[in-house]
Design an enzyme around this catalytic site. Structure first.
Site, short mmCIF file in Angstrom:
data_model
loop_
_atom_site.label_atom_id
_atom_site.label_comp_id
_atom_site.label_asym_id
_atom_site.label_seq_id
_atom_site.Cartn_x
_atom_site.Cartn_y
_atom_site.Cartn_z
N GLU A 122 -38.03 4.46 -14.97
CA GLU A 122 -38.12 3.02 -15.21
C GLU A 122 -38.78 2.28 -14.04
O GLU A 122 -38.37 2.44 -12.89
CB GLU A 122 -36.72 2.43 -15.44
CG GLU A 122 -36.02 3.09 -16.61
CD GLU A 122 -34.57 2.65 -16.79
OE1 GLU A 122 -34.18 1.57 -16.30
OE2 GLU A 122 -33.82 3.41 -17.43
N GLU A 124 -37.64 1.86 -24.20
CA GLU A 124 -37.06 0.56 -23.82
C GLU A 124 -38.08 -0.57 -23.92
O GLU A 124 -37.88 -1.64 -23.35
CB GLU A 124 -36.46 0.66 -22.42
CG GLU A 124 -35.33 1.68 -22.39
CD GLU A 124 -34.50 1.68 -21.11
OE1 GLU A 124 -34.92 1.04 -20.12
OE2 GLU A 124 -33.43 2.30 -21.11
N GLU A 178 -32.45 2.94 -8.16
CA GLU A 178 -31.29 3.50 -8.90
C GLU A 178 -31.46 5.01 -9.07
O GLU A 178 -32.57 5.47 -9.37
CB GLU A 178 -31.24 2.81 -10.27
CG GLU A 178 -30.18 3.31 -11.22
CD GLU A 178 -30.29 2.61 -12.58
OE1 GLU A 178 -30.70 1.42 -12.62
OE2 GLU A 178 -30.01 3.24 -13.60
N HIS A 213 -28.00 -2.14 -20.36
CA HIS A 213 -28.11 -1.66 -21.74
C HIS A 213 -28.21 -0.12 -21.72
O HIS A 213 -28.16 0.49 -20.66
CB HIS A 213 -29.38 -2.23 -22.37
CG HIS A 213 -30.63 -1.70 -21.72
ND1 HIS A 213 -31.84 -1.60 -22.35
CD2 HIS A 213 -30.85 -1.20 -20.46
CE1 HIS A 213 -32.74 -1.09 -21.54
NE2 HIS A 213 -32.17 -0.84 -20.38
N ASP A 239 -35.83 2.82 -11.41
CA ASP A 239 -34.82 3.82 -11.75
C ASP A 239 -35.53 5.14 -11.94
O ASP A 239 -35.94 5.47 -13.05
CB ASP A 239 -34.05 3.43 -13.02
CG ASP A 239 -33.00 4.49 -13.39
OD1 ASP A 239 -32.81 5.44 -12.59
OD2 ASP A 239 -32.37 4.37 -14.46
N HIS A 289 -37.62 8.71 -21.37
CA HIS A 289 -37.84 7.60 -22.31
C HIS A 289 -39.28 7.50 -22.80
O HIS A 289 -39.63 6.57 -23.52
CB HIS A 289 -37.44 6.26 -21.66
CG HIS A 289 -35.99 6.18 -21.33
ND1 HIS A 289 -35.46 5.22 -20.49
CD2 HIS A 289 -34.93 6.93 -21.73
CE1 HIS A 289 -34.15 5.38 -20.38
NE2 HIS A 289 -33.81 6.41 -21.12
N LYS A 295 -30.10 -5.31 -16.52
CA LYS A 295 -31.33 -4.71 -17.04
C LYS A 295 -31.14 -4.46 -18.53
O LYS A 295 -30.10 -3.95 -18.95
CB LYS A 295 -31.76 -3.46 -16.27
CG LYS A 295 -30.84 -2.26 -16.35
CD LYS A 295 -31.54 -1.03 -15.74
CE LYS A 295 -30.80 0.26 -16.03
NZ LYS A 295 -31.54 1.46 -15.66
N LYS A 302 -22.20 0.19 -17.35
CA LYS A 302 -22.48 0.41 -18.77
C LYS A 302 -21.15 0.66 -19.48
O LYS A 302 -20.54 1.73 -19.27
CB LYS A 302 -23.35 1.66 -18.95
CG LYS A 302 -24.77 1.57 -18.40
CD LYS A 302 -25.38 2.96 -18.38
CE LYS A 302 -26.87 2.96 -18.15
NZ LYS A 302 -27.39 4.32 -17.87
C1 2PG Z 1 -30.53 4.41 -17.44
C2 2PG Z 1 -30.40 4.11 -18.92
C3 2PG Z 1 -30.72 2.70 -19.32
P1 2PG Z 1 -30.11 5.84 -20.82
O1 2PG Z 1 -30.78 5.55 -17.05
O2 2PG Z 1 -30.30 3.55 -16.62
O3 2PG Z 1 -31.97 2.27 -18.90
O4 2PG Z 1 -31.01 5.05 -19.73
O5 2PG Z 1 -29.46 4.79 -21.69
O6 2PG Z 1 -31.08 6.71 -21.55
O7 2PG Z 1 -29.10 6.62 -20.05
MG MG Z 2 -30.28 4.87 -14.84
#
Ligand code: 2PG
Ligand code: MG
Length: 435
Positions: A176, A217, A296, A381, A255, A167, A404, A353
């Site tokens: 993260e 993000e 995570e 998200h 994460d 990211h 989150k 998700k």
């Molecule tokens: C994650 C997600 C969201 P992505 O790994 O948890 O933060 O990232 O949407 O790029 O999979």
């Molecule tokens: Mg993740």
């Protein structure tokens, strides 16, 4: 996580028109927005988010290929929606979201919605959920709670304030670094705390690195590489904002998204090359030194031995876990994968998700599976987002107590947090906190 018996019968819906268009997501890539008209003239919309660090077993987005937008166009998905999904949905009355989602799966006929595209399917499923809530005369979160039998709960937000991995353009291996105001008394206080720490952090980052550039993000993405440097910055920002870094006040959540720094064969690169056992030890020292409440995807999705080793290190003799251990790419919101992971002792929590599994009813099933197995859940998200706020109502209605949605800044991120504080205003007395 307590449950109560649903009390309201589901009102059937009929959608008279359904169409889709391409809109831009928060990274400037195309995604689908679906628009539907109900029999009473009400217009509803829903939009699909898109991940960057996606799991191997996620439901599959349909993308155009070719050179435009690096192949990420959604025109083929829109044509299939117009030709196949719209006639299906507008052709009859529907009496449950399970029925709608079942028909979408049958029409698609593949695993992971490869033919129609999970991006089209998830948007249609979310739109249908909104239609059922409208037909029942209920706010979306209340309809979800009624339908799933869960008690509504305002969640602890996990604000991603420092970005790395897939990211951000920096050399930070972990994806993260989040702050979670678990000690707040209300959603309002939690959101304001997150924003205040974010502003202090901006000043610290600008002062130290001369730049406060952002990742996908909305978190800052300074040119640092060592996760400990990032964690030190977070602790400093929390203290300077007048709060206490602690798992009972302003906690930290990580994460790492280990798929991104896996070298294969149980080897990883976090600065140095680490074996499975060395990576477990690395996490243990971070837990000793920082107030981390959630971890995570500490291991790669295909490294079952790594997850097993981490589970053994983190489970206490009484069966409780030293830190909430969350599977994201590992489970991809799939009830069967969650069940298998729980049996193997891989984690005590699940990331939720909707677009990873494809439909709202499958998402409800993933939450129900986690609850049945005594696992915690966090609604999430994607790194590519729109201003659609479905996940805010989803987290309140399923009562899982954790969300989150990125930084407390940028429209597509704050849309969800602002929806949560709106629900709190509309529902005085609704409890805030972890499940
Ligand atoms: C994650 C997600 C969201 P992505 O790994 O948890 O933060 O990232 O949407 O790029 O999979
Ligand atoms: Mg993740």
């Amino acid at each position: 996580m307590s449950t109560s018996t649903p009390t309201t019968a589901i009102e059937p819906i009929s959608v008279t028109e359904l169409g889709a268009r391409s809109i831009l997501d928060s990274r400037g890539f195309p995604t689908l927005e679906v628009r539907g008209t109900l029999a009473d003239g009400t217009e509803l919309r829903a939009a699909a988010p898109a991940g960057a660090s996606t799991g191997e077993h996620e439901a599959v987005e349909l993308r155009d290929g070719g050179s435009a937008f690096s192949g990420r166009g959604v025109n083929v998905a829109i044509t299939r929606l117009d030709d196949e999904i719209a006639p299906l949905i507008t052709g009859r009355r529907w009496s449950s979201i399970d029925e709608v989602d079942g028909a979408l799966a049958e029409l698609d006929g593949t695993s992971g919605y490869r033919r129609l595209g999970a991006n089209a399917v998830v948007a249609v499923s979310i739109l249908a959920t909104r239609a059922f809530a409208h037909a029942a005369g209920q706010p979306l979160h209340t309809w979800i709670s009624t339908t799933t039998g869960a008690d509504e709960l305002l969640p602890v937000p996990h604000f991603n304030v420092l970005n790395g991995g897939a990211h951000a353009a920096n050399a930070l291996d972990f994806q993260e670094f989040m702050i979670a105001p678990v000690g707040a008394a209300t959603e309002r206080e939690a959101v304001d705390t997150g924003a205040e720490v974010y502003h202090v952090l901006r000043a610290l980052v600008a002062d130290r690195f001369g730049t406060a550039g952002l990742g996908d993000e909305g978190g800052f993405a300074p040119p640092l590489a060592d996760p400990r440097e990032a964690l030190d910055l977070l602790v400093e920002a929390i203290v300077e904002a007048g709060r206490r870094p602690g798992t009972d006040d302003v906690a930290i959540a990580l994460d790492p998204a280990a798929n991104g720094f896996s070298l294969g064969d149980g080897r990883y690169r976090v600065g140095d090359e680490l074996s499975r056992d060395q990576l477990v030890d690395y996490y243990l020292t971070l837990l000793d030194d920082y107030p981390i409440r959630s971890l995570e995807d500490g291991f790669a999705e295909d490294d079952g031995d790594g997850w097993t080793a981490m589970g053994e290190a983190l489970r206490r003799p009484d069966g409780s876990w030293r830190v909430q251990t969350v599977g994201d790419d590992l489970y991809v919101t799939d009830p069967a994968r969650i069940r298998a992971g729980a049996e193997k002792g891989w984690s005590d929590a699940v990331l939720i998700k909707p677009n990873q599994i494809g439909t709202v009813s499958q998402t409800f099933a993933a939450v129900a599976t986690a609850r049945e197995l005594g696992m915690a859940a966090m609604v999430s998200h994607r790194s590519g987002e729109t201003v659609d706020t479905f996940i805010a109502d989803l987290v309140v209605g399923t009562g899982v107590g954790q969300i989150k949605s990125g930084a407390p800044a940028r429209g597509e991120r704050v849309a969800k947090y602002n929806r949560l504080t709106e629900i709190e205003l509309d529902r005085p007395g609704l409890r805030y906190g972890l499940a």
